[in-house]
Design a protein around this motif. Structure first.
Motif, PDB file in Angstrom:
ATOM      1  N   PRO A 180      -3.778 -18.072  -6.229  1.00 27.40           N
ATOM      2  CA  PRO A 180      -3.182 -18.538  -7.483  1.00 27.40           C
ATOM      3  C   PRO A 180      -4.068 -18.377  -8.718  1.00 27.40           C
ATOM      4  N   VAL A 181      -5.371 -18.349  -8.575  1.00 27.13           N
ATOM      5  CA  VAL A 181      -6.246 -18.251  -9.751  1.00 27.13           C
ATOM      6  C   VAL A 181      -6.375 -16.811 -10.233  1.00 27.13           C
ATOM      7  N   ILE A 182      -6.693 -15.885  -9.344  1.00 26.20           N
ATOM      8  CA  ILE A 182      -6.882 -14.471  -9.704  1.00 26.20           C
ATOM      9  C   ILE A 182      -5.537 -13.745  -9.721  1.00 26.20           C
ATOM     10  N   GLY A 183      -4.666 -14.059  -8.787  1.00 20.23           N
ATOM     11  CA  GLY A 183      -3.333 -13.460  -8.737  1.00 20.23           C
ATOM     12  C   GLY A 183      -3.309 -12.098  -8.070  1.00 20.23           C
ATOM     13  N   LEU A 184      -2.261 -11.332  -8.357  1.00 21.50           N
ATOM     14  CA  LEU A 184      -2.089  -9.989  -7.800  1.00 21.50           C
ATOM     15  C   LEU A 184      -2.861  -8.988  -8.639  1.00 21.50           C
ATOM     16  N   LYS A 185      -3.613  -8.132  -7.975  1.00 21.90           N
ATOM     17  CA  LYS A 185      -4.371  -7.069  -8.642  1.00 21.90           C
ATOM     18  C   LYS A 185      -4.130  -5.770  -7.904  1.00 21.90           C
ATOM     19  N   ARG A 186      -4.312  -4.646  -8.621  1.00 25.03           N
ATOM     20  CA  ARG A 186      -4.106  -3.323  -8.030  1.00 25.03           C
ATOM     21  C   ARG A 186      -5.431  -2.587  -7.907  1.00 25.03           C
ATOM     22  N   ASN A 221     -14.213  -8.637 -11.096  1.00 21.89           N
ATOM     23  CA  ASN A 221     -14.573  -8.794 -12.508  1.00 21.89           C
ATOM     24  C   ASN A 221     -15.195  -7.545 -13.142  1.00 21.89           C
ATOM     25  N   PHE A 222     -14.909  -6.365 -12.597  1.00 22.41           N
ATOM     26  CA  PHE A 222     -15.234  -5.122 -13.294  1.00 22.41           C
ATOM     27  C   PHE A 222     -14.101  -4.812 -14.270  1.00 22.41           C
ATOM     28  N   PRO A 223     -14.388  -4.068 -15.342  1.00 21.75           N
ATOM     29  CA  PRO A 223     -13.292  -3.656 -16.227  1.00 21.75           C
ATOM     30  C   PRO A 223     -12.330  -2.737 -15.467  1.00 21.75           C
ATOM     31  N   PRO A 224     -11.033  -2.796 -15.782  1.00 23.88           N
ATOM     32  CA  PRO A 224     -10.082  -1.888 -15.132  1.00 23.88           C
ATOM     33  C   PRO A 224     -10.425  -0.434 -15.422  1.00 23.88           C
ATOM     34  N   ARG A 225     -10.071   0.454 -14.480  1.00 29.19           N
ATOM     35  CA  ARG A 225     -10.281   1.895 -14.653  1.00 29.19           C
ATOM     36  C   ARG A 225      -8.931   2.587 -14.604  1.00 29.19           C
ATOM     37  N   GLN A 226      -8.738   3.496 -15.535  1.00 29.15           N
ATOM     38  CA  GLN A 226      -7.519   4.292 -15.547  1.00 29.15           C
ATOM     39  C   GLN A 226      -7.756   5.515 -14.670  1.00 29.15           C
ATOM     40  N   ILE A 227      -6.944   5.665 -13.631  1.00 29.25           N
ATOM     41  CA  ILE A 227      -7.045   6.821 -12.727  1.00 29.25           C
ATOM     42  C   ILE A 227      -5.704   7.536 -12.795  1.00 29.25           C
ATOM     43  N   GLY A 228      -5.650   8.565 -13.620  1.00 31.39           N
ATOM     44  CA  GLY A 228      -4.372   9.222 -13.886  1.00 31.39           C
ATOM     45  C   GLY A 228      -3.446   8.227 -14.571  1.00 31.39           C
ATOM     46  N   PHE A 255      -2.411   5.533 -13.092  1.00 31.76           N
ATOM     47  CA  PHE A 255      -2.590   4.270 -12.361  1.00 31.76           C
ATOM     48  C   PHE A 255      -3.770   3.489 -12.921  1.00 31.76           C
ATOM     49  N   ARG A 256      -3.598   2.196 -13.103  1.00 28.46           N
ATOM     50  CA  ARG A 256      -4.658   1.318 -13.606  1.00 28.46           C
ATOM     51  C   ARG A 256      -5.222   0.525 -12.425  1.00 28.46           C
ATOM     52  N   SER A 257      -6.459   0.851 -12.038  1.00 27.74           N
ATOM     53  CA  SER A 257      -7.135   0.163 -10.937  1.00 27.74           C
ATOM     54  C   SER A 257      -7.882  -1.036 -11.514  1.00 27.74           C
ATOM     55  N   GLU A 258      -7.523  -2.241 -11.052  1.00 24.16           N
ATOM     56  CA  GLU A 258      -8.042  -3.477 -11.636  1.00 24.16           C
ATOM     57  C   GLU A 258      -9.201  -4.092 -10.867  1.00 24.16           C
ATOM     58  N   VAL A 259      -9.339  -3.757  -9.594  1.00 26.14           N
ATOM     59  CA  VAL A 259     -10.420  -4.294  -8.765  1.00 26.14           C
ATOM     60  C   VAL A 259     -11.030  -3.165  -7.949  1.00 26.14           C
ATOM     61  N   ALA A 307       0.870  -1.183   0.000  1.00 24.11           N
ATOM     62  CA  ALA A 307       0.000   0.000   0.000  1.00 24.11           C
ATOM     63  C   ALA A 307       0.899   1.222   0.000  1.00 24.11           C
ATOM     64  N   GLU A 308       0.531   2.201  -0.832  1.00 31.41           N
ATOM     65  CA  GLU A 308       1.325   3.425  -0.901  1.00 31.41           C
ATOM     66  C   GLU A 308       0.413   4.612  -1.183  1.00 31.41           C
ATOM     67  N   PRO A 309       0.861   5.795  -0.787  1.00 28.21           N
ATOM     68  CA  PRO A 309       0.063   6.991  -1.061  1.00 28.21           C
ATOM     69  C   PRO A 309      -0.138   7.179  -2.561  1.00 28.21           C
ATOM     70  N   PHE A 310      -1.238   7.849  -2.913  1.00 32.82           N
ATOM     71  CA  PHE A 310      -1.568   8.151  -4.308  1.00 32.82           C
ATOM     72  C   PHE A 310      -1.838   9.649  -4.395  1.00 32.82           C
ATOM     73  N   PRO A 311      -0.781  10.476  -4.278  1.00 35.13           N
ATOM     74  CA  PRO A 311      -0.970  11.933  -4.225  1.00 35.13           C
ATOM     75  C   PRO A 311      -1.542  12.529  -5.505  1.00 35.13           C
ATOM     76  N   GLU A 312      -1.429  11.825  -6.638  1.00 36.70           N
ATOM     77  CA  GLU A 312      -1.935  12.357  -7.904  1.00 36.70           C
ATOM     78  C   GLU A 312      -3.456  12.232  -8.032  1.00 36.70           C
ATOM     79  N   ALA A 313      -4.073  11.429  -7.182  1.00 36.81           N
ATOM     80  CA  ALA A 313      -5.531  11.228  -7.257  1.00 36.81           C
ATOM     81  C   ALA A 313      -6.257  12.524  -6.884  1.00 36.81           C
ATOM     82  N   ARG A 314      -7.438  12.748  -7.515  1.00 34.19           N
ATOM     83  CA  ARG A 314      -8.228  13.951  -7.223  1.00 34.19           C
ATOM     84  C   ARG A 314      -8.712  13.949  -5.777  1.00 34.19           C
ATOM     85  N   LYS A 315      -9.169  12.802  -5.291  1.00 36.06           N
ATOM     86  CA  LYS A 315      -9.578  12.659  -3.892  1.00 36.06           C
ATOM     87  C   LYS A 315      -8.520  11.815  -3.200  1.00 36.06           C
TER      88      LYS A 315
END
Length: 121
Positions: A50-56, A80-87, A89-93, A31-39
């Motif tokens: 092992p099935v889903i793996g690491l997600k951000r 299982n939502f589509p990834p969202r681009q936030i600046g 950063f690609r949010s996968e879950v 976990a790390e700060p996300f200073p570029e985010a609007r909120k």
């Protein structure tokens, strides 16, 4: 969408519609700060086994949680939502939580140890 306790219930859905939403338990590995985010938000890396793996995930949880306190913690997320681009950063879950009295996010998680990757039912 209203997130307060006075919001009316949403329209009924079928059980099949509920089953289409894949909610899994994962363990925060970083976990790390996300200073570029609007909120105010944190960047999480979550292990869903092992099935889903690491997600951000970008999570607006800075009111109650520090990055250090989140590492090793179990959380719930929609995987299982589509990834969202936030600046840049690609949010996968979508990390799940409930609003407290002031509307800040309180994470949704099991109250006992469970294997990562388990699906909510």
């Amino acid at each position: 969408m209203r997130h307060d306790s006075n919001a009316p219930a949403l329209p009924q859905i079928s059980f099949e519609q509920f089953l289409a939403v894949d909610i899994r338990v994962g363990r925060v590995v970083s976990a790390e700060p996300f200073p570029e985010a609007r909120k105010p938000a944190l960047k999480l890396t979550i292990d869903f086994g092992p099935v889903i793996g690491l997600k951000r995930s970008s999570a607006q949880i800075t009111e109650h949680y520090t990055p250090e306190a989140l590492v090793g913690r179990l959380i719930a997320a929609v995987v299982n939502f589509p990834p969202r681009q936030i600046g840049k950063f690609r949010s996968e879950v979508l990390t799940l939580g409930f609003p407290d009295e002031q509307g800040a996010v309180v994470l949704f998680a099991p109250d006992m140890a469970v294997p990562v990757g388990g699906r909510l039912f």
